[in-house]
Write a protein that holds these residues in place. Structure first.
Motif, short mmCIF file in Angstrom:
data_model
loop_
_atom_site.label_atom_id
_atom_site.label_comp_id
_atom_site.label_asym_id
_atom_site.label_seq_id
_atom_site.Cartn_x
_atom_site.Cartn_y
_atom_site.Cartn_z
N MET A 1 12.07 9.39 -10.14
CA MET A 1 12.83 10.60 -10.77
C MET A 1 14.07 11.56 -9.64
O MET A 1 14.15 10.73 -8.54
CB MET A 1 11.75 11.29 -10.74
N ASP A 2 14.34 12.04 -10.56
CA ASP A 2 15.72 12.80 -9.85
C ASP A 2 15.57 14.10 -9.42
O ASP A 2 15.09 14.80 -10.08
CB ASP A 2 16.94 13.03 -10.67
N THR A 3 15.61 13.80 -8.25
CA THR A 3 15.16 15.24 -7.37
C THR A 3 16.12 16.18 -6.31
O THR A 3 16.14 16.51 -5.42
CB THR A 3 13.86 15.20 -5.67
N LEU A 4 17.60 15.66 -7.03
CA LEU A 4 18.71 15.75 -6.63
C LEU A 4 18.72 17.57 -7.12
O LEU A 4 18.94 18.11 -6.32
CB LEU A 4 20.37 15.33 -6.73
N ALA A 5 18.52 17.76 -8.40
CA ALA A 5 18.59 19.00 -8.67
C ALA A 5 17.15 20.02 -8.45
O ALA A 5 16.76 21.58 -8.12
CB ALA A 5 18.26 19.38 -9.87
N PHE A 6 15.80 19.86 -7.53
CA PHE A 6 15.07 20.23 -7.06
C PHE A 6 15.35 21.18 -5.70
O PHE A 6 16.00 20.59 -4.71
CB PHE A 6 13.68 18.93 -6.41
N SER A 7 14.49 22.44 -5.51
CA SER A 7 14.74 22.95 -4.28
C SER A 7 13.74 22.76 -3.05
O SER A 7 12.93 21.22 -3.48
CB SER A 7 14.41 24.89 -4.37
N ASN A 8 14.28 22.83 -1.74
CA ASN A 8 13.51 22.13 -0.54
C ASN A 8 12.01 22.48 -0.97
O ASN A 8 11.26 21.38 -0.39
CB ASN A 8 13.34 22.62 1.39
N THR A 9 11.45 23.58 -1.47
CA THR A 9 9.97 23.16 -1.87
C THR A 9 9.41 22.41 -2.36
O THR A 9 8.64 21.96 -2.43
CB THR A 9 9.50 25.11 -1.85
N GLU A 10 10.18 22.42 -3.79
CA GLU A 10 9.33 21.81 -4.95
C GLU A 10 9.53 20.19 -4.25
O GLU A 10 9.37 19.20 -4.42
CB GLU A 10 10.92 21.82 -5.66
N LYS A 11 11.07 19.56 -3.26
CA LYS A 11 11.42 18.25 -3.13
C LYS A 11 10.44 18.35 -2.15
O LYS A 11 9.26 17.40 -1.24
CB LYS A 11 12.47 18.37 -1.77
N ALA A 12 9.47 19.25 -1.46
CA ALA A 12 8.37 18.49 0.01
C ALA A 12 7.06 18.65 -0.69
O ALA A 12 6.34 17.84 -0.51
CB ALA A 12 8.14 20.32 0.97
N ARG A 13 6.89 18.96 -2.15
CA ARG A 13 5.61 19.05 -2.68
C ARG A 13 5.56 17.72 -3.01
O ARG A 13 4.68 17.19 -3.30
CB ARG A 13 5.50 20.51 -3.82
N TYR A 14 6.56 17.49 -4.13
CA TYR A 14 6.82 16.01 -4.83
C TYR A 14 6.17 14.91 -3.60
O TYR A 14 5.86 14.55 -4.28
CB TYR A 14 8.54 15.57 -4.98
N TYR A 15 6.51 14.90 -2.01
CA TYR A 15 6.68 14.29 -1.86
C TYR A 15 5.23 14.24 -0.85
O TYR A 15 4.98 13.21 -0.52
CB TYR A 15 7.69 14.15 -0.59
N TYR A 16 4.51 15.69 -0.49
CA TYR A 16 3.46 15.62 -0.19
C TYR A 16 2.90 14.99 -1.81
O TYR A 16 1.87 13.90 -1.20
CB TYR A 16 3.03 17.04 -0.36
N GLU A 17 3.02 15.25 -2.92
CA GLU A 17 1.50 14.29 -3.82
C GLU A 17 2.02 13.07 -3.69
O GLU A 17 1.36 12.28 -4.27
CB GLU A 17 2.58 15.49 -5.09
N ASN A 18 3.35 12.60 -3.98
CA ASN A 18 3.08 11.07 -4.29
C ASN A 18 2.15 10.67 -3.27
O ASN A 18 2.50 9.32 -2.91
CB ASN A 18 4.50 10.85 -3.74
N ALA A 19 2.33 11.34 -1.57
CA ALA A 19 2.24 10.56 -0.42
C ALA A 19 0.49 10.60 -0.46
O ALA A 19 -0.22 10.02 -0.24
CB ALA A 19 2.09 11.07 0.89
N ILE A 20 -0.22 12.03 -1.26
CA ILE A 20 -1.77 11.81 -1.48
C ILE A 20 -2.32 10.82 -2.39
O ILE A 20 -3.08 9.90 -2.10
CB ILE A 20 -1.62 12.96 -2.59
N ILE A 21 -1.29 10.60 -3.47
CA ILE A 21 -1.48 9.13 -4.22
C ILE A 21 -1.37 7.93 -3.95
O ILE A 21 -1.99 7.24 -3.92
CB ILE A 21 -0.24 9.39 -5.73
N GLU A 22 -0.50 7.86 -3.11
CA GLU A 22 -0.27 6.46 -2.02
C GLU A 22 -1.66 6.19 -1.07
O GLU A 22 -2.11 5.36 -0.95
CB GLU A 22 0.81 6.74 -0.85
#
Length: 544
Positions: free
Chosen positions: A1-22
């Motif tokens: 997924m292209d995260t370049l356009a995300f805000s810092n909050t969206e990036k943090a949430r994206y990494y967090y959700e992926n960590a939970i899945i992992e």
């Protein structure tokens, strides 16, 4: 997924959700931990809810023994600061649980700290109608009391939880409860009852799916049969345990092969993702166009939500006014009851003064006359008679004083003992309908020294009086636990609380008098109170 356009909050949430899945799909905690670190670096300082969630996962990853993890104390302090700032009930409970999970439970002090934090968490959860959280805390209380060898208390919590989880049809938790209760019964040498609950854990509703858990419960049941001298049944169960253990080894080998396959499939998907990346760039412009329409819909929804929220706030204010009126009526009734108690005490004191003056006063006056008579007319024969009469009068005065003391004490302690007297007091207060008082005791099988029992009773009587007059509480719990060389007393309420560091005579709480009594017993007193989160008073009194 292209995260370049995300805000810092969206990036943090994206990494967090992926960590939970992992963490849920893989045994590789290191990868999950690295994703959480990325999320923590990106999360803004003002995104308190998300920051709390990320820290929460990092804390439990730390507790899973990840090497070179962020310092546990720093993460806990940050999350507890967020919890107290937001006054979010779930966050406050989680803050207590960080410390509870990190205790070693090898000392009495460690167990006491955990029990105290669990009771504090229970009141917060109960006050905010977090029923599931309350039940989870009570389950932990049962387990900690079991570790402390307070078997009666452990069984009290396990027995109270079983009907709840039966009603909820939460059979997984119910099976764990059966196993925990059976363990406590086994350690209490109640082997027949323990066997019943181990069998319920294995067979009720459906067999245990988790093979490792089945091995554990089967082993516990086999040990109990052995202790109960049923050696044949014990041997049969041990053979079953060996069979399940062998099958687990086979399953573990299959899982290793499956993980290799998953890693291969993941590498293939990463190649496919690179090919799809170009297509997603084209779709991005379309998403931007659609976003404009979504914002308009969102603003319309927000306007509607604000209107509904204002109506709800008006209704809540009306309910609060009604509650305030009801509380005022109840408080006036309670004050009238207290006034009646004070009036009764004054009458009792007046009666005692009259008895001392009219009865003992006349007796002692007669004794004085006899002595004056001896001074004026001294003769051997007459003096012996006067001496005998004087001695009888003094014996009579002593008996009257002893009878008065016994009469005034018997209603509280002399004929009952500490625990029955406290239970009687709790029942009388509960019958008033304002505050429900519960008394829990552990290890107090023998009476304490009479003056110590009376002092403890007076201290608890004064604490309950403070709760009735000042706390606006609906529930109060007195827990007494006797150890070899001390007694621990914990008095908790779910009232309005106060700033414990600013207590004084002017505060109306009346704790300074109790503090002096505790110091006179060479004991200690700790107060844990927060506005709108109740009060806990913890007393430690040495027995030697």
């Amino acid at each position: 997924m292209d995260t370049l356009a995300f805000s810092n909050t969206e990036k943090a949430r994206y990494y967090y959700e992926n960590a939970i899945i992992e963490s849920n799909t893989s045994s590789d905690l290191i990868r999950s931990y690295k994703l959480l670190l990325k999320a923590k670096k990106k999360v803004p300082a003002d995104s308190l809810q998300l920051r709390f969630k990320i820290n929460d996962e990092l804390i439990y990853t730390y507790l899973s023994t990840i090497e070179n993890a962020l310092p546990f104390e720093d993460l806990v302090q940050e999350n507890c600061d967020i919890a107290h700032l937001t006054q979010d009930a779930k966050m406050l409970v989680n803050c207590d649980f960080y410390y509870i999970y990190n205790e070693d439970y090898e000392t009495i002090a460690s167990i006491k700290r955990s029990i105290k934090r669990l009771h504090h968490s229970k009141y917060i959860a109960k006050e905010n109608d977090l029923i599931e959280m309350v039940k989870s805390i009570e389950l932990n209380l049962g387990i900690v009391h079991d570790l402390a060898n307070n078997k009666d208390s452990a069984l009290y919590y396990f027995n109270s939880l079983i009907p709840y989880y039966e009603q909820q049809k939460d059979f997984e938790t119910l099976k764990d409860l059966y196993n925990s209760k059976a363990q406590t019964l086994k350690q209490s040498k109640r082997y027949d009852e323990a066997i019943i609950y181990y069998n319920k854990a294995l067979n009720d509703y459906y067999p245990i799916d988790n093979q490792e858990k089945m091995v554990m419960v089967t082993r516990n049941l086999a040990e109990t049969y052995y202790l109960n001298k049923n050696y044949e049944e014990s041997a049969t169960l041990y053979r079953d345990k060996i069979k399940i253990s062998d099958s687990l080894k086979t399953i573990a080998s299959a899982r290793s092969l499956e993980e290799l396959e998953v890693k291969y499939q993941t590498s293939q998907k990463e190649k496919e993702n690179l090919e799809l990346k170009a297509d997603k760039e084209k779709q991005r412009s379309q998403i931007i166009a659609l976003s404009g329409g979504t914002i308009i819909l969102f603003l319309g929804g927000l306007f509607f939500y604000n209107n509904q929220r204002k109506k709800k706030l008006l209704a809540q204010k009306e309910q609060e006014l009604e509650k305030g009126r009801a509380d005022t009526i109840l408080k006036n009734q309670e004050l009238a009851t207290i006034d009646a108690m004070i009036t009764g005490q004054e009458k009792e004191r007046k009666k005692l003064a009259e008895e001392l003056h009219d009865d003992l006063g006349s007796t002692l006056t007669t004794v004085r006359l006899y002595f004056e008579n001896l001074k004026e007319q001294f003769s051997e024969e007459r003096s012996q008679v006067v001496f005998n009469r004087t001695e009888n009068l003094l014996d009579e005065a002593y008996e009257k004083i002893r009878l008065m003391s016994h009469t005034r004490n018997s209603g509280i302690m002399a004929s009952k003992g500490l625990i029955p007297a406290l239970e009687s007091l709790a029942q009388k207060i509960s019958q008033g309908g304002k505050v429900k008082v519960e008394v829990l005791h552990h290890g107090l099988d023998q009476s304490l020294e009479n003056s110590l029992e009376l002092t403890i009773f007076r201290i608890l009587q004064e604490l309950l009086s403070n709760i009735i007059k000042h706390a606006n509480a609906t529930n109060a719990v007195i827990s007494l636990t006797a150890y070899e060389d001390s007694i621990n007393i914990m008095v908790e309420d779910d009232g309005i609380g106060f700033q414990a560091d600013t207590k004084s005579k002017a505060s109306g709480i009346g704790l300074l008098n109790i503090e002096k009594r505790i110091e006179g017993l060479d004991g200690t007193m700790e107060i844990d109170s927060h506005i709108n989160h109740g009060t806990t008073v913890n007393l430690d009194i040495p027995l030697q």
